[in-house]
Design a protein around this motif. Structure first.
Motif, PDB file in Angstrom:
ATOM      1  N   GLY A 195      41.673 -47.235  75.304  1.00 43.15           N
ATOM      2  CA  GLY A 195      41.799 -47.425  74.088  1.00 43.15           C
ATOM      3  C   GLY A 195      42.528 -47.804  72.947  1.00 43.15           C
ATOM      4  O   GLY A 195      42.968 -49.094  72.664  1.00 43.15           O
ATOM      5  N   ARG A 242      34.649 -47.333  83.082  1.00 44.57           N
ATOM      6  CA  ARG A 242      34.189 -47.452  81.974  1.00 44.57           C
ATOM      7  C   ARG A 242      33.511 -48.701  81.704  1.00 44.57           C
ATOM      8  O   ARG A 242      32.165 -48.412  81.002  1.00 44.57           O
ATOM      9  CB  ARG A 242      35.087 -47.484  80.705  1.00 44.57           C
ATOM     10  CG  ARG A 242      36.000 -46.088  80.712  1.00 44.57           C
ATOM     11  CD  ARG A 242      35.520 -44.742  80.202  1.00 44.57           C
ATOM     12  NE  ARG A 242      35.838 -43.464  80.337  1.00 44.57           N
ATOM     13  CZ  ARG A 242      36.991 -43.016  80.074  1.00 44.57           C
ATOM     14  NH1 ARG A 242      36.941 -43.810  78.370  1.00 44.57           N
ATOM     15  NH2 ARG A 242      37.640 -42.385  79.607  1.00 44.57           N
ATOM     16  N   LYS A 363      35.954 -44.518  73.953  1.00 50.64           N
ATOM     17  CA  LYS A 363      37.716 -44.611  73.938  1.00 50.64           C
ATOM     18  C   LYS A 363      38.415 -43.412  74.111  1.00 50.64           C
ATOM     19  O   LYS A 363      39.673 -43.430  74.532  1.00 50.64           O
ATOM     20  CB  LYS A 363      37.762 -45.392  72.824  1.00 50.64           C
ATOM     21  CG  LYS A 363      37.144 -47.199  73.628  1.00 50.64           C
ATOM     22  CD  LYS A 363      38.175 -47.609  74.320  1.00 50.64           C
ATOM     23  CE  LYS A 363      37.352 -49.074  74.450  1.00 50.64           C
ATOM     24  NZ  LYS A 363      35.682 -49.268  74.357  1.00 50.64           N
TER      25      LYS A 363
END
Length: 409
Positions: A195, A242, A363
């Motif tokens: 992130g 993710r 994130k």
């Protein structure tokens, strides 16, 4: 003279002295700062910090219960009192940094960028691990996250290097700043922190665009960024996990990343338009990291979607005001530094809210000035203080409508 008349006379004298101290004729540093600083931007920051305290107070009972056990029961307002302490430390930092002269603010940022880049490189060696990531250095009384502090300093340092293009467009500042950004990205992905990598890369692209590079170069960089995301998916396990958990949820994934995103969405929408009321939210008790990553969802449950919309408008107002204020700025460095800091503030807020609404995968990123966190609060205060320093304007100067130059009015 009667007592009432004497009292009124005394009050007039006090008002006269205060007016003189705060008047435009006051040439002390504090007096000049009061008239030079953008008080609207300062007020917007104070509003967000105040909202943050209320939001942390709402989220604190849920987080305290989650982290309590049989041997240690946390007080329900544990995180609120700690956040209040961080705010009391951060606000003076914000004001102090905003009072710095431009040259001193730039020097601070360059030294800070070098120092925290070194700390970022040491995180894999000295860092402490939490939730499967090694992003913090344990200082005993608190944890320090170097990447949070590096962000504002990196932006100002990059703006300083790119500002030389105004004097010599042939300087290879694009490659120099790109190399530094790549080093930061590699160090962040080692933690792993995908992130923050996106934030650094996005702000760098924004700064390049503002600095006036060609459309062809921008297109090439965007293509490179897309290729980088594809490469991260193929060769970087954290990014692949993710993305897969978000786009292709399975039963196993739902117990991890997808569970957090789904619970955040449920918490956000549980309060409807007006919210369940302060302290009345119940879904938040099932939400991981309610006080940090998912505090926007807690606001939605307890204070309603209307309150969430107001917060979005506050962030948008900060970014828009800075960009509008910089439209007539002639100093390339101040233009790039202020715009970059505003962009970082807006991008970070946008990513956090996108995660809370289920638009983006988790994130691990805080909501500026609202989420709980010492490193986050102090680093954001430094960054916002720099933003206020670079947007200050001398009230005694006026821009000529004919020449565009600033002179005494």
């Amino acid at each position: 003279m009667s007592d009432a008349a004497e009292t009124e006379s005394s009050n007039r004298d006090v008002r006269r002295r205060v007016s003189k101290q705060l008047g435009r004729g006051n040439t002390t540093r504090a007096g000049m700062w009061f008239w030079e600083v953008d008080r609207v931007l300062l007020l917007l920051a104070m509003l967000l910090i105040a909202i943050g305290l209320v939001a942390v107070a709402a989220a604190s009972p849920a987080t305290a219960r989650r982290y309590s056990d049989a041997t240690h029961i946390m007080p329900a307002m544990h995180y609120f009192w700690r956040q209040l302490m961080w705010v009391c430390l951060s606000v003076p930092v914000l004001i102090g940094v905003s009072m710095l002269p431009i040259t001193l603010a730039r020097r601070l940022a360059l030294i800070g960028a070098a120092f925290f880049l070194l700390l970022l490189a040491l995180v894999p060696i000295l860092g402490s691990e939490a939730n499967g990531a090694r992003r913090w250095i344990d200082l005993g009384v608190s944890d320090l996250q170097p990447s949070e502090f590096l962000k504002p300093f990196f932006i100002v340092a990059t703006a300083w290097m790119l500002s030389f293009r105004a004097k010599d467009p042939e300087l290879p500042v694009l490659f120099i700043t790109g190399g530094v950004t790549a080093v930061v990205a590699v160090l962040l992905m080692l933690q792993p922190d995908f992130g923050q990598t996106i934030v650094f890369g996005t702000v760098w692209l924004i700064l390049l665009t503002i600095s006036g590079i060609s459309a062809l170069a921008i297109g090439g960089l965007i293509g490179t960024a897309i290729a980088g995301v594809v490469a991260a998916y193929l060769f970087y396990g954290t990014a692949r996990t993710r993305i897969d958990n978000f786009l292709f949820p399975t039963k196993e994934a739902a117990l991890a990343d997808r569970y957090q995103v789904d619970m955040a969405h449920q918490t956000l929408s549980a309060g409807g338009l007006t919210g369940a009321g302060p302290g009345s939210g119940q879904v938040k008790f099932k939400l991981p990291e309610a006080h940090t990553d998912y505090i926007f969802s807690v606001i939605g449950e307890e204070f309603g979607l209307i309150s969430c919309a107001v917060i979005v408008l506050l962030y948008a107002a900060i970014v828009i005001r800075v960009f509008m204020k910089m439209l007539d700025e002639e100093d390339a460095f101040r233009l790039l530094a202020a715009s970059g800091l505003a962009a970082q503030f807006g991008v970070q807020a946008m990513i956090n809210m996108a995660v809370n609404t289920g638009i983006a995968p988790s994130k691990g990123m805080t909501l500026p000035f609202i989420s709980y966190g010492g490193s986050s609060m102090i680093a954001l205060s430094i960054g916002y203080g720099l933003l206020l320093a670079f947007t200050r304007r001398n009230p005694y100067l006026k821009r000529s409508p004919y020449t565009g130059r600033w002179s005494k009015g």
